[in-house]
Design an enzyme around this catalytic site. Sequence first.
Site, mmCIF file in Angstrom:
data_model
loop_
_atom_site.group_PDB
_atom_site.id
_atom_site.type_symbol
_atom_site.label_atom_id
_atom_site.label_comp_id
_atom_site.label_asym_id
_atom_site.label_seq_id
_atom_site.Cartn_x
_atom_site.Cartn_y
_atom_site.Cartn_z
ATOM 1 C CE1 TYR A 84 -4.162 1.422 0.026
ATOM 2 C CE2 TYR A 84 -3.613 2.697 1.918
ATOM 3 C CZ TYR A 84 -4.294 2.336 0.805
ATOM 4 O OH TYR A 84 -5.617 3.396 0.644
ATOM 5 N N GLY A 277 -7.086 -0.493 -8.278
ATOM 6 C CA GLY A 277 -6.800 -1.413 -9.493
ATOM 7 C C GLY A 277 -6.511 -2.665 -9.251
ATOM 8 C CG MET A 278 -10.322 -4.177 -7.343
ATOM 9 S SD MET A 278 -12.257 -4.195 -7.277
ATOM 10 C CE MET A 278 -12.261 -5.945 -7.490
ATOM 11 C CG PHE A 300 -10.403 10.501 -5.100
ATOM 12 C CD1 PHE A 300 -10.210 12.073 -4.487
ATOM 13 C CD2 PHE A 300 -11.076 9.810 -4.217
ATOM 14 C CE1 PHE A 300 -10.707 12.370 -3.601
ATOM 15 C CE2 PHE A 300 -11.502 10.146 -2.857
ATOM 16 C CZ PHE A 300 -11.456 11.388 -2.553
ATOM 17 C CD1 TRP A 301 -6.086 6.462 -1.405
ATOM 18 C CD2 TRP A 301 -4.118 7.476 -0.902
ATOM 19 N NE1 TRP A 301 -5.244 5.880 -0.103
ATOM 20 C CE2 TRP A 301 -4.031 6.285 -0.157
ATOM 21 C CE3 TRP A 301 -3.170 8.440 -1.122
ATOM 22 C CZ2 TRP A 301 -2.984 6.471 0.679
ATOM 23 C CZ3 TRP A 301 -1.863 8.222 -0.204
ATOM 24 C CH2 TRP A 301 -2.020 7.099 0.733
#
Length: 365
Positions: A84, A277-278, A300-301
């Site tokens: 992450y 981004g699965m 966006f995050w």
Amino acid sequence: MGLPVTSGRVRMLKPLLAAGFRGLSAAARRERPRGLVYERHGEPAQVLSLKDIHLAELGDFGVHVKMISAPVNPSDINMIQGTYAILPDLPAIGGNEGVGQVIETGSQVTSLKSGDLVILADSGLGTWRTEAVFGEETLLKIPQEIPLSCAATLSVNPCTAYRMLSDFGILKPGDSVIQNAANSGVGQAVIQIAAARGIKTINVVRDRPNLHQLVERLKSLGADHVITEETLRKPEIKELFKKIPQPKLALNGVGGKSATELLRHLCHKGTMVTYGGMSKQPVPVPVSALIFKNVKLCGFWITQWKRENARNKEQLRDMIGELCDLIRKGLLVAPACQEIPLVDYRAALEASMKPYVSAKQILLM
């Protein structure tokens, strides 16, 4: 196995919680707090352990919180795996969101009091634990009448959906939005918030054995159209855009070819926002979409948005207030949830990482 979260179950829990948390401070000191701790990065089932943990000193601005429940999100898994964008110092406690109740506050705390329900205003603080001492600035008070399942899952997915529908162009009633990963937590929140605003949604999902049930579920939330990725690639999809306007906004949580298909159907000067981004694939962008349609690509995050607005929390409080209003009105519900006791965390982790699982795993503290 856990039990599904129901409104009736929540109504029964609340008076018990309220009664149990009054005077809990002394009992809490007798029972050691526990949390899901990892000392190295790796697969969650291999690196997480349920251990006794130490509480920080309350101090002047600390808030002692008894955690009630916390979901298992993809970002939680990625953080433990070490992939992450933000990683807490190790050893760390898993979990980025959840709901708790205030037990005690420091002498200088003014915004919270014992008994208040709270959620986290930032990520990476570790919510998979029975208790914690958080700084006052990291907590947001929420109304007592909000169902616990909604409260536990409020600060990530609904906030992401809200901001993407609000910050990337002006959408009016009758406009349309297209999204992939429509059955995800963000996707379900997008459907409901858009429906409340009169915005039509085209919702793309992967084909699966229980597709009919999924379609019915999403339509019950307010989805206008639910289609598979295969259908989106067929020429017949043009018939759909004779009934509704081409989307001004595309929301991409998958990447890869799925994202390219969203771009194909955006209107002139439309915007695609990527928030996930699965597929773990890059986003291929046709040159024609940039030149002839002049589309805009953004990312966006929600964690970054919260941190950029950390000094002035008015926008965050206003957003949480609006989302809570939708919840009160029955216009925004939590995803289907499966409750799992904290001691059975391995079952929750396993279920959360299976394909085509629609139920959000909720750890009960």
